[in-house]
Design a protein around this motif. Structure first.
Motif, PDB file in Angstrom:
ATOM      1  N   ARG A   1      26.694 101.082  54.325  1.00  0.00           N
ATOM      2  CA  ARG A   1      26.035  99.830  53.989  1.00  0.00           C
ATOM      3  C   ARG A   1      26.036  98.906  55.195  1.00  0.00           C
ATOM      4  O   ARG A   1      27.032  98.852  55.900  1.00  0.00           O
ATOM      5  CB  ARG A   1      26.794  99.111  52.877  1.00  0.00           C
ATOM      6  CG  ARG A   1      26.479  99.635  51.520  1.00  0.00           C
ATOM      7  CD  ARG A   1      27.057  98.696  50.484  1.00  0.00           C
ATOM      8  NE  ARG A   1      27.123  99.408  49.214  1.00  0.00           N
ATOM      9  CZ  ARG A   1      27.866  99.022  48.190  1.00  0.00           C
ATOM     10  NH1 ARG A   1      28.621  97.955  48.301  1.00  0.00           N
ATOM     11  NH2 ARG A   1      27.856  99.698  47.082  1.00  0.00           N
ATOM     12  N   PRO A   2      24.954  98.171  55.393  1.00  0.00           N
ATOM     13  CA  PRO A   2      24.977  97.175  56.473  1.00  0.00           C
ATOM     14  C   PRO A   2      26.030  96.120  56.188  1.00  0.00           C
ATOM     15  O   PRO A   2      26.317  95.830  55.022  1.00  0.00           O
ATOM     16  CB  PRO A   2      23.574  96.585  56.464  1.00  0.00           C
ATOM     17  CG  PRO A   2      22.929  97.035  55.204  1.00  0.00           C
ATOM     18  CD  PRO A   2      23.690  98.176  54.649  1.00  0.00           C
ATOM     19  N   VAL A   3      26.622  95.590  57.253  1.00  0.00           N
ATOM     20  CA  VAL A   3      27.607  94.519  57.055  1.00  0.00           C
ATOM     21  C   VAL A   3      27.045  93.218  57.604  1.00  0.00           C
ATOM     22  O   VAL A   3      26.163  93.214  58.461  1.00  0.00           O
ATOM     23  CB  VAL A   3      28.959  94.830  57.744  1.00  0.00           C
ATOM     24  CG1 VAL A   3      29.734  95.869  56.964  1.00  0.00           C
ATOM     25  CG2 VAL A   3      28.753  95.255  59.167  1.00  0.00           C
ATOM     26  N   LYS A   4      27.526  92.136  57.087  1.00  0.00           N
ATOM     27  CA  LYS A   4      27.023  90.818  57.490  1.00  0.00           C
ATOM     28  C   LYS A   4      27.427  90.548  58.944  1.00  0.00           C
ATOM     29  O   LYS A   4      28.582  90.765  59.321  1.00  0.00           O
ATOM     30  CB  LYS A   4      27.614  89.751  56.565  1.00  0.00           C
ATOM     31  CG  LYS A   4      26.818  88.484  56.589  1.00  0.00           C
ATOM     32  CD  LYS A   4      27.051  87.668  55.318  1.00  0.00           C
ATOM     33  CE  LYS A   4      25.964  86.641  55.177  1.00  0.00           C
ATOM     34  NZ  LYS A   4      25.888  86.087  53.838  1.00  0.00           N
ATOM     35  N   GLN A   5      26.421  90.130  59.791  1.00  0.00           N
ATOM     36  CA  GLN A   5      26.728  89.880  61.205  1.00  0.00           C
ATOM     37  C   GLN A   5      27.454  88.561  61.365  1.00  0.00           C
ATOM     38  O   GLN A   5      27.128  87.578  60.697  1.00  0.00           O
ATOM     39  CB  GLN A   5      25.425  89.858  62.005  1.00  0.00           C
ATOM     40  CG  GLN A   5      24.849  91.268  62.144  1.00  0.00           C
ATOM     41  CD  GLN A   5      23.547  91.268  62.917  1.00  0.00           C
ATOM     42  OE1 GLN A   5      22.953  90.223  63.159  1.00  0.00           O
ATOM     43  NE2 GLN A   5      23.123  92.446  63.321  1.00  0.00           N
ATOM     44  N   LYS A   6      28.452  88.539  62.277  1.00  0.00           N
ATOM     45  CA  LYS A   6      29.167  87.278  62.542  1.00  0.00           C
ATOM     46  C   LYS A   6      28.392  86.487  63.586  1.00  0.00           C
ATOM     47  O   LYS A   6      27.865  87.056  64.526  1.00  0.00           O
ATOM     48  CB  LYS A   6      30.568  87.581  63.063  1.00  0.00           C
ATOM     49  CG  LYS A   6      31.487  88.075  61.960  1.00  0.00           C
ATOM     50  CD  LYS A   6      32.960  88.007  62.391  1.00  0.00           C
ATOM     51  CE  LYS A   6      33.866  88.469  61.262  1.00  0.00           C
ATOM     52  NZ  LYS A   6      34.503  89.770  61.577  1.00  0.00           N
TER      53      LYS A   6
END
Ligand code: UD1
Ligand code: CA
Length: 467
Positions: free
Chosen positions: A461-466
């Motif tokens: 799954r894609p993860v949220k970019q910081k």
């Protein structure tokens, strides 16, 4: 029309005059009063139908206000129509047809806005009319305000009718009131019509004055009372319309119960039309509305809040809550609903199940077929013993034309299938769930049109970019 009542007098020809020229201002309506409905039928049609139940009768309707609308609505009926251009009173209304009245006939006067009169009451009345006697329908009212009062002598003999506006205080205290409905020999009536004048408080030609004239000519005025007051109640406003609607519905409900139909609450039953035939041990729950022409078989059960129009439901079928059925035939031992909609030109075979949120339109559904959840079946011919899975949809409309879907006997349609018509699913064919079927599916085979299921190994799954 059937002639139900044979009159037992020496078979005097009957001529019925229905007064229906009044305006009905208090209805506050663009429609003439007599076209307002009770039990789905115009007030005037109720009166006409009653008249037509009397043997050897001809009917003349006096119309005035909104005449074109009245004529257009009731065009098919077998009555003469006479226009009263100006409404100068009930006597003036009857004068319009004086030339039509025959000397030897019995004339019956009815009112177009008094819809619930009973046949028994009217036949009692006409039975009195001859060369020496006439019949007058009167009613004892707790509050006779607005009605003509029946004046009698000490011996109880009727002397006259006095309109409220012309009455002295002593006459106003009389409770026996004129309903306006009467039966009299034609020749006598004509002689009195000639003698009416409008020298009274309202400057009208009162039909009620014929009673005094009859008495002075030595004619005995016999009075008849209705079985209950509702028979003689006229409708002047929408409150009275609603009240008489309930009376009418209660009469129908009573008759149905007498004939073996269970009504869970007869006060919450509405028939706006006719039950052409029904069996026994039918159960009808609350808030059922039946419209048009209805046939119900034996042991039919109808759940709460069901609407049925112009349909037949055969033996042992059950319609569950909140279903709508229009212009359809439901076979025997079916289960329909809750929340089902069967639209016009649908023919449902025996032992069929139609479940919640299913819509059927212009379709034939074969015996034993099940369509239990969330489907649309339109312009379809569905065979015997078919199973339509949840969410099956016939795509019957291409934006311009409607096309047929044929599903042959024993087919099994997997859930969420779209059948793009025109299309045919062969006998005992199986359609895999989630298919979009655009070509005929052959008999006995499995047809499936969805892409194969794949799994992508190690996918993340894609993860949220910081930021
Ligand atoms: C009339 C009676 C009154 C009786 C009452 C019952 C007379 C003079 N009085 O009162 O004794 O207690 O009915 O409701 O008859 N109509 C016409 N043309 C007319 C006038 C009336 O067709 O020129 C029709 C109306 O549409 C209605 C019926 O006759 O259907 C009765 O007329 P309405 O004005 O309601 O009766 P009332 O005069 O109040
Ligand atoms: Ca009047």
């Amino acid at each position: 029309m059937k002639k139900l009542a044979k009159r037992n007098d020496d078979y005097m020809k009957l001529q019925t005059i229905i007064l229906a020229a009044g305006q009905g201002t208090r209805m506050r309506s663009s429609m003439p009063k007599v076209l307002h409905k009770i039990g789905g039928k115009a007030l005037l049609a109720h009166v006409y139908d009653l008249a037509m139940q009397l043997a050897d009768n001809s009917v003349n309707i006096i119309y005035g206000h909104g005449g074109e609308q009245v004529l257009a609505t009731l065009a098919g009926i077998n009555a003469l129509w006479t226009e009263q251009k100006q409404q100068l009173g009930t006597g003036h209304a009857v004068m319009q047809v004086a030339d039509w009245i025959e000397d030897a006939s019995t004339v019956l006067i009815l009112y177009g806005d008094v819809p619930l009169l009973r046949l028994e009451t009217v036949t009692k009345l006409t039975g009195f009319a001859d060369q020496k006697n006439m019949g007058l329908l009167t009613v004892n009212l707790d509050d006779p305000t607005g009605y003509g009062r029946i004046v009698r002598d000490e011996g109880g003999k009727v002397l006259a009718i006095v309109e409220e506006k012309d009455a002295n205080p002593q006459q106003r205290s009389i409770h026996e009131s004129n309903t306006g409905i009467l039966a009299v020999n034609g020749g006598l009536l004509k002689s009195w019509l000639n003698r009416l004048d409008n020298q009274n408080a309202q400057g009208e030609y009162y039909l009620t004055d014929v009673i005094g004239l009859a008495v002075s000519d030595g004619i005995h005025v016999h009075t008849v009372q209705p079985i209950d007051d509702s028979e003689v109640m006229g409708i002047n406003n929408r409150l009275q319309l609603a009240q008489l609607e309930r009376v009418y519905q209660m009469r129908i409900a009573n008759k149905l119960m007498e004939n073996g139909v269970t009504l869970f609450d007869p006060a919450r039953f509405d028939l706006r039309g006719e039950i052409l035939s029904h069996g026994q041990d039918i159960e009808i729950d609350v808030n059922v509305v039946l419209l048009g022409k209805i046939k119900l078989g034996n042991r039919v059960k109808i759940g709460p809040n069901v609407f049925i129009k112009d349909s037949e439901i055969k033996d042992d079928s059950e319609i569950f809550a909140n279903s709508v059925i229009e212009n359809a035939v439901i076979g025997s031992d079916c289960r329909v609903g809750p929340f089902a909609r069967v639209r016009p030109d649908s023919h449902i075979g025996n032992h069929v199940h139609i479940g919640n949120f299913v819509e059927i339109k212009k379709s034939n559904i074969g015996e034993g077929t099940k369509i239990n959840h969330l489907s649309y079946v339109g312009d379809a011919k569905v065979g015997v013993g078919v199973n339509l899975g949840a969410g099956t949809i016939t795509c019957n409309y291409d934006g311009v034309n409607k096309h047929m879907t044929v599903i042959e006997d024993g087919a099994f349609i997997g859930s969420d299938t779209q059948l793009v018509a025109p299309v045919k699913v062969g006998k005992n064919a199986t359609i895999g769930a989630g298919s979009t079927i655009t070509k005929d599916a052959p008999e006995g085979e499995l047809t499936v049109s969805r892409p194969k299921q794949v799994t992508i190994p190690g996918w993340q799954r894609p993860v949220k970019q910081k930021v």
